[in-house]
Design a protein around this motif. Sequence first.
Motif, PDB file in Angstrom:
ATOM      1  N   ARG A 236       0.739  -1.155   0.091  1.00 28.22           N
ATOM      2  CA  ARG A 236       0.036   0.095   0.200  1.00 28.22           C
ATOM      3  C   ARG A 236       0.882   1.421   0.021  1.00 28.22           C
ATOM      4  O   ARG A 236       1.947   1.338   0.647  1.00 28.22           O
ATOM      5  CB  ARG A 236      -0.826   0.057   1.082  1.00 28.22           C
ATOM      6  N   LYS A 237       0.398   2.128  -0.864  1.00 27.34           N
ATOM      7  CA  LYS A 237       1.078   3.488  -0.634  1.00 27.34           C
ATOM      8  C   LYS A 237       0.789   4.397   0.433  1.00 27.34           C
ATOM      9  O   LYS A 237      -0.435   4.370   0.715  1.00 27.34           O
ATOM     10  CB  LYS A 237       1.064   4.187  -2.113  1.00 27.34           C
ATOM     11  N   THR A 238       1.692   4.974   1.109  1.00 23.41           N
ATOM     12  CA  THR A 238       1.262   5.856   2.436  1.00 23.41           C
ATOM     13  C   THR A 238       1.566   7.155   1.753  1.00 23.41           C
ATOM     14  O   THR A 238       1.253   7.952   2.727  1.00 23.41           O
ATOM     15  CB  THR A 238       2.052   5.626   3.339  1.00 23.41           C
TER      16      THR A 238
END
Length: 60
Positions: A21-23
């Motif tokens: 997941r991109k944060t």
Amino acid sequence: MKILTLIVLTASLTVFGCGTRKTDPPPEVDTEVSDLEIDFGDEFLPFDEDVETVEIGIGE
């Protein structure tokens, strides 16, 4: 066979789905933080200040 399928599905979700997941926010999002001060005003008490007890009666 069901256990092997479950392991393969879990591994594929970890590798390709939930695991990466991109944060970081997108570049158009402003990331600067500013302080916000909220003043709620004076405390409102609908009774006199010298009243120590409040009696609430329910009709008989």
